[in-house]
Enzyme design. Structure first.
Site, PDB file in Angstrom:
ATOM      1  N   ASP A 140     -10.483   5.015 -21.244  1.00 25.35           N
ATOM      2  CA  ASP A 140     -10.808   4.497 -22.576  1.00 25.35           C
ATOM      3  C   ASP A 140      -9.602   3.695 -23.064  1.00 25.35           C
ATOM      4  O   ASP A 140      -8.497   4.226 -23.148  1.00 25.35           O
ATOM      5  CB  ASP A 140     -11.091   5.698 -23.505  1.00 25.35           C
TER       6      ASP A 140
ATOM      7  N   ASP B 190     -14.974  -0.885 -23.995  1.00 17.02           N
ATOM      8  CA  ASP B 190     -13.627  -0.356 -23.732  1.00 17.02           C
ATOM      9  C   ASP B 190     -13.629   1.006 -23.040  1.00 17.02           C
ATOM     10  O   ASP B 190     -12.627   1.704 -23.063  1.00 17.02           O
ATOM     11  CB  ASP B 190     -12.801  -0.319 -25.026  1.00 17.02           C
ATOM     12  N   GLU B 191     -14.744   1.366 -22.424  1.00 18.29           N
ATOM     13  CA  GLU B 191     -14.784   2.641 -21.714  1.00 18.29           C
ATOM     14  C   GLU B 191     -15.497   2.485 -20.373  1.00 18.29           C
ATOM     15  O   GLU B 191     -16.496   1.778 -20.285  1.00 18.29           O
ATOM     16  CB  GLU B 191     -15.536   3.699 -22.540  1.00 18.29           C
TER      17      GLU B 191
HETATM   18 MG   LIG Z   1     -11.228   2.984 -27.065  1.00 15.35          MG
END
Ligand SMILES: [Mg+2]
Length: 421
Positions: free
Chosen positions: A13, A109-110
């Site tokens: 993340d 974002d993961e």
């Molecule tokens: Mg994040």
């Protein structure tokens, strides 16, 4: 269900993603509290993402600009740059993929990866290699938090333990110790409503949650989700159901008289269209296409591999997939030695997102052309479905000799798939 004895899954993340990309791209923002806002020049708006410096001063994602300014008067507000974030996402993913294959992109974002046997034995080393590569090839101001555990859910929880820029490894033999001090808010899948229900059932903390039985959680949830959570928390190899399958791919061994680059190219188009059809039937879009070729120089030469992949803008129509395939072939044509015979080949559509929840949506400019190709593809699907065979295709459709004999394989069943990345 299998219970892994080593860490098998990684969850990554990025920390304060949008704000850290701004800081990487614009040196003047580094070290300062940054808040990303949707538009320039309006005051009645909110901070959609903030840097770690802003977070440290109490600013939160999704906070009114007025409130953020009150807490942190020196906050620098920057309008969002979606195209920059999309390009950063692509660049970061290809750097990660150079270290470890990406199993699924969960959001901008993961992402999550499955560890190879070698990485399972040295998880800290894997984390260091990912972080080093990102820092060297993209930039040191974009950092990520990494969790590793027996399954994806535990890896995700572990990843939150040491933000920003941390690495948390939960070895199966150490479980469930690290889970016990957590609160239900830390567990993805336990929302407000479930917390209330658990409380009513007399389950108020992690210790009592872990002391339940799978059937009990199934009853509290009212469906299989509760039971799956039980198995996940207890470290079983819980794989996500249909909505998060990893990839659609097809591969094929070519007959000896069908091994020229031209024949292989034609065959790969056919395999890709078949995979894309299955993907559409499953209700998915893909953000990456991979092509791998296994070739020989001369009839008795050693079999060697070539592989390439590239990102696509979350698509599912034939035109977009075939155009991406063409770009991969152009790469292959320049990189393959002369006089090769293609023995086997395969295509894989990956980084899937369900049609209903295209998480990268806000960054997409789904232009008219794309929509037109989606309609063309849907019309072709209907015709082919009606006649039960391929009557319409984009470009030539020449099945290899022997027909398309159900060469259905998944990427994970291809020997040494990772070697081809
Ligand atoms: Mg994040």
């Amino acid at each position: 269900m299998r219970k892994p004895e080593q860490v098998e899954q990684l969850y990554l993340d990025f920390d304060g993603f949008f704000a850290s990309i701004e800081q990487q791209a614009r040196p003047g923002l580094r070290g300062r509290p940054v808040g990303v806002v949707p538009f320039d020049g309006t005051s009645h708006t909110c901070v959609i993402a903030c840097s770690k410096e802003a977070k440290a001063r109490g600013v939160k994602n999704i906070m009114n600009v007025e409130d953020a300014r009150a807490i942190c008067p020196e906050i620098v507000l920057v309008p969002q740059s979606p195209d920059l974030y999309r390009r950063a996402h692509n660049a970061l993913l290809s750097e990660i993929a150079a270290v470890i294959p990406i199993e699924a992109v969960k959001s901008i974002d993961e992402l999550t990866c499955r560890l190879s046997a070698r990485d399972r034995a040295a998880p800290h080393d894997l984390s260091r290699r990912i972080k080093q590569r990102l820092a060297r090839h993209v930039g040191p101001h974009i950092t990520c938090s990494i969790g590793m555990a027996a399954n994806r859910q535990l890896a995700k929880i572990a990843g939150k333990m040491d933000k920003p820029d941390g690495t948390t490894i939960w070895h199966p033999q150490d479980m469930p110790g690290p889970l016990l001090p957590l609160s239900f808010e830390d567990i993805p899948g336990i929302g407000k409503r479930m917390r209330r229900r658990l409380c009513l059932a007399g389950i108020g903390d992690m210790t009592s949650l872990l002391a339940t039985e799978p059937k009990q959680l199934r009853a509290i949830w009212g469906n299989v989700t509760g039971e799956r959570l039980w198995y996940a928390l207890h470290g079983y190899d819980v794989r996500a159901g249909g909505s998060s399958r990893g990839m659609y791919g097809h591969g094929r061994v070519l007959p000896p008289d069908f091994r020229t680059l031209k024949d292989a190219h034609g065959c790969s188009r056919l395999l890709l269209v078949k995979a894309a059809r299955r993907m559409r039937r499953g209700g998915f879009y893909a953000a990456r296409l991979a092509l791998w070729l296994s070739f020989r120089i001369g009839p008795v030469g050693r079999e060697q591999g070539w592989g390439g992949s590239l990102t696509m803008p979350i698509v599912h129509d034939d035109q977009a997939c075939l155009a991406a395939l063409q770009r991969l072939w152009e790469r292959a044509w320049t990189e393959l030695p002369r006089g090769v015979g293609i023995v086997r080949l395969g295509v894989t559509l990956m980084e899937l997102s369900p049609a209903g929840e295209r998480q990268l949506d806000m960054l997409l400019d789904d232009d008219r052309l794309r929509l037109k190709w989606e309609r063309v593809t849907a019309a072709a699907d209907r015709l082919n479905m009606k006649y039960g065979r391929t009557v319409v295709s984009l470009g030539p459709w020449t099945p290899p000799p022997g027909g398309y004999a159900g060469g259905k394989i998944s990427y994970t069943r291809i020997p040494h798939a990772e070697d081809f990345w």
